[in-house]
Design a protein around this motif. Structure first.
Motif, PDB file in Angstrom:
ATOM      1  N   MET A   1       2.661  10.729  13.028  1.00 15.26           N
ATOM      2  CA  MET A   1       2.941  11.578  11.913  1.00 15.26           C
ATOM      3  C   MET A   1       1.640  11.818  11.146  1.00 15.26           C
ATOM      4  SD  MET A   1       3.865  11.569   8.232  1.00 15.26           S
ATOM      5  CE  MET A   1       3.267   9.958   8.028  1.00 15.26           C
ATOM      6  N   LYS A   2       1.324  13.080  10.932  1.00 14.69           N
ATOM      7  CA  LYS A   2       0.122  13.430  10.177  1.00 14.69           C
ATOM      8  C   LYS A   2       0.536  14.269   8.982  1.00 14.69           C
ATOM      9  CE  LYS A   2      -4.372  15.717  10.577  1.00 14.69           C
ATOM     10  NZ  LYS A   2      -4.694  15.442   9.233  1.00 14.69           N
ATOM     11  N   ILE A   3       0.033  13.903   7.845  1.00 18.63           N
ATOM     12  CA  ILE A   3       0.270  14.703   6.639  1.00 18.63           C
ATOM     13  C   ILE A   3      -0.846  15.745   6.586  1.00 18.63           C
ATOM     14  CG2 ILE A   3       0.370  14.699   4.129  1.00 18.63           C
ATOM     15  CD1 ILE A   3       1.543  11.892   4.293  1.00 18.63           C
ATOM     16  N   ALA A   4      -0.451  17.006   6.658  1.00 20.88           N
ATOM     17  CA  ALA A   4      -1.424  18.093   6.709  1.00 20.88           C
ATOM     18  C   ALA A   4      -1.346  19.011   5.499  1.00 20.88           C
ATOM     19  CB  ALA A   4      -1.214  18.901   7.991  1.00 20.88           C
ATOM     20  N   LYS A   5      -0.432  18.711   4.573  1.00 19.33           N
ATOM     21  CA  LYS A   5      -0.234  19.561   3.398  1.00 19.33           C
ATOM     22  C   LYS A   5      -0.224  18.710   2.136  1.00 19.33           C
ATOM     23  CE  LYS A   5       2.547  22.902   5.924  1.00 19.33           C
ATOM     24  NZ  LYS A   5       3.835  23.614   5.996  1.00 19.33           N
ATOM     25  N   ALA A   6      -0.667  19.327   1.045  1.00 20.26           N
ATOM     26  CA  ALA A   6      -0.609  18.674  -0.261  1.00 20.26           C
ATOM     27  C   ALA A   6      -0.042  19.653  -1.278  1.00 20.26           C
ATOM     28  CB  ALA A   6      -1.990  18.208  -0.706  1.00 20.26           C
ATOM     29  N   ILE A   7       0.766  19.120  -2.173  1.00 20.11           N
ATOM     30  CA  ILE A   7       1.313  19.905  -3.274  1.00 20.11           C
ATOM     31  C   ILE A   7       0.868  19.243  -4.575  1.00 20.11           C
ATOM     32  CG2 ILE A   7       3.403  20.707  -4.436  1.00 20.11           C
ATOM     33  CD1 ILE A   7       4.798  20.661  -1.684  1.00 20.11           C
ATOM     34  N   ILE A   8       0.251  20.042  -5.428  1.00 15.29           N
ATOM     35  CA  ILE A   8      -0.197  19.570  -6.738  1.00 15.29           C
ATOM     36  C   ILE A   8       0.690  20.238  -7.784  1.00 15.29           C
ATOM     37  CG2 ILE A   8      -2.103  19.486  -8.393  1.00 15.29           C
ATOM     38  CD1 ILE A   8      -4.000  19.799  -5.915  1.00 15.29           C
ATOM     39  N   THR A   9       1.401  19.439  -8.577  1.00  9.42           N
ATOM     40  CA  THR A   9       2.251  20.001  -9.620  1.00  9.42           C
ATOM     41  C   THR A   9       1.453  20.089 -10.919  1.00  9.42           C
ATOM     42  OG1 THR A   9       3.161  17.775  -9.974  1.00  9.42           O
ATOM     43  CG2 THR A   9       4.457  19.269  -8.628  1.00  9.42           C
ATOM     44  N   ARG A  91       9.166  24.600  -1.528  1.00 13.14           N
ATOM     45  CA  ARG A  91       9.859  24.244  -0.286  1.00 13.14           C
ATOM     46  C   ARG A  91       9.432  25.105   0.899  1.00 13.14           C
ATOM     47  NH1 ARG A  91      12.763  27.230  -3.495  1.00 13.14           N
ATOM     48  NH2 ARG A  91      14.085  28.918  -2.742  1.00 13.14           N
ATOM     49  N   ASP A  92       9.157  26.387   0.674  1.00 14.71           N
ATOM     50  CA  ASP A  92       8.710  27.236   1.788  1.00 14.71           C
ATOM     51  C   ASP A  92       7.339  26.790   2.291  1.00 14.71           C
ATOM     52  OD1 ASP A  92      11.045  28.738   1.707  1.00 14.71           O
ATOM     53  OD2 ASP A  92      10.165  30.296   0.419  1.00 14.71           O
ATOM     54  N   PHE A  93       6.464  26.425   1.365  1.00 10.54           N
ATOM     55  CA  PHE A  93       5.143  25.915   1.750  1.00 10.54           C
ATOM     56  C   PHE A  93       5.285  24.629   2.554  1.00 10.54           C
ATOM     57  CE2 PHE A  93       1.795  22.815   0.794  1.00 10.54           C
ATOM     58  CZ  PHE A  93       0.687  23.468   1.323  1.00 10.54           C
ATOM     59  N   ALA A  94       6.120  23.708   2.092  1.00  8.13           N
ATOM     60  CA  ALA A  94       6.300  22.418   2.767  1.00  8.13           C
ATOM     61  C   ALA A  94       6.916  22.613   4.150  1.00  8.13           C
ATOM     62  CB  ALA A  94       7.155  21.483   1.919  1.00  8.13           C
ATOM     63  N   GLY A  95       7.824  23.554   4.278  1.00 13.06           N
ATOM     64  CA  GLY A  95       8.401  23.858   5.574  1.00 13.06           C
ATOM     65  C   GLY A  95       9.065  22.665   6.259  1.00 13.06           C
ATOM     66  N   GLY A  96       9.596  21.737   5.489  1.00 19.91           N
ATOM     67  CA  GLY A  96      10.256  20.570   6.070  1.00 19.91           C
ATOM     68  C   GLY A  96       9.314  19.518   6.623  1.00 19.91           C
ATOM     69  N   GLU A  97       8.016  19.710   6.430  1.00 24.28           N
ATOM     70  CA  GLU A  97       7.015  18.756   6.915  1.00 24.28           C
ATOM     71  C   GLU A  97       6.649  17.765   5.813  1.00 24.28           C
ATOM     72  OE1 GLU A  97       3.625  20.781   8.614  1.00 24.28           O
ATOM     73  OE2 GLU A  97       4.901  22.457   9.211  1.00 24.28           O
ATOM     74  N   PRO A  98       6.144  16.583   6.205  1.00 26.46           N
ATOM     75  CA  PRO A  98       5.687  15.640   5.178  1.00 26.46           C
ATOM     76  C   PRO A  98       4.494  16.222   4.417  1.00 26.46           C
ATOM     77  CG  PRO A  98       5.361  14.738   7.394  1.00 26.46           C
ATOM     78  CD  PRO A  98       5.975  16.080   7.548  1.00 26.46           C
ATOM     79  N   PHE A  99       4.402  15.880   3.138  1.00 26.14           N
ATOM     80  CA  PHE A  99       3.287  16.367   2.326  1.00 26.14           C
ATOM     81  C   PHE A  99       2.889  15.296   1.322  1.00 26.14           C
ATOM     82  CE2 PHE A  99       7.187  17.728   0.258  1.00 26.14           C
ATOM     83  CZ  PHE A  99       6.999  17.347  -1.055  1.00 26.14           C
ATOM     84  N   LEU A 100       1.685  15.426   0.833  1.00 24.78           N
ATOM     85  CA  LEU A 100       1.163  14.552  -0.210  1.00 24.78           C
ATOM     86  C   LEU A 100       1.406  15.244  -1.549  1.00 24.78           C
ATOM     87  CD1 LEU A 100      -0.587  12.059  -1.019  1.00 24.78           C
ATOM     88  CD2 LEU A 100      -2.576  13.572  -0.809  1.00 24.78           C
ATOM     89  N   HIS A 101       1.990  14.540  -2.512  1.00 26.56           N
ATOM     90  CA  HIS A 101       2.232  15.097  -3.840  1.00 26.56           C
ATOM     91  C   HIS A 101       1.267  14.461  -4.831  1.00 26.56           C
ATOM     92  CE1 HIS A 101       4.850  15.048  -7.687  1.00 26.56           C
ATOM     93  NE2 HIS A 101       4.073  16.108  -7.689  1.00 26.56           N
TER      94      HIS A 101
END
Length: 138
Positions: A1-9, A91-101
């Motif tokens: 499993m690789k986390i390839a996305k990050a979401i910054i709130t 949610r569209d950006f995450a696309g059901g994949e793991p992400f770093l918040h």
């Protein structure tokens, strides 16, 4: 499993201004707080970044992101309804994949060469945190 996305709130009323502020980083360079956070994400090997912002803030965020502005996706949270709702907006950006918040009004500081985000990503991979299914599933 690789986390390839990050979401910054960063859309909350109390969060909106800190990422736009300037500080001096540990190397003596003047940078925006947003740039420091983005560098932390990049240090973890993640280049696909979404920032949740208030709709009125995109120009200001792009201006302080500097060279990183081209690789950022901005998603809007029109009214402050909490972190869960902000993440739902992405949610569209995450696309059901793991992400770093990451939270936009926090600085992530490590005393070692390895960054905080990098440690979280490595631990998530080692512990299969983003894996769906039970033990023994392929």
């Amino acid at each position: 499993m690789k986390i390839a996305k990050a979401i910054i709130t960063a859309a909350g009323k109390g969060q909106r201004n800190l990422p736009l502020q300037t500080l001096i980083d540990r190397d003596g360079q003047q940078k925006s707080v947003l740039s420091v956070i983005i560098e932390e994400v990049a240090r973890a090997g993640i280049n696909n970044i979404c920032i949740i912002i208030h709709p009125d803030d995109e120009d200001a965020y792009r201006s302080v992101a500097g060279d990183y502005s081209r690789q950022l996706l901005f998603t809007y949270q029109h009214e402050p309804r909490g972190y869960g709702h902000a993440l739902w907006c992405a949610r569209d950006f995450a696309g059901g994949e793991p992400f770093l918040h990451l939270v936009g009004d926090h600085l992530y500081v490590s005393r070692s060469e390895e960054g905080c985000a990098q440690r979280v990503v490595e631990t998530a991979g080692a512990e299969s945190c983003g894996r769906v299914g039970g033990a023994g599933d392929a």
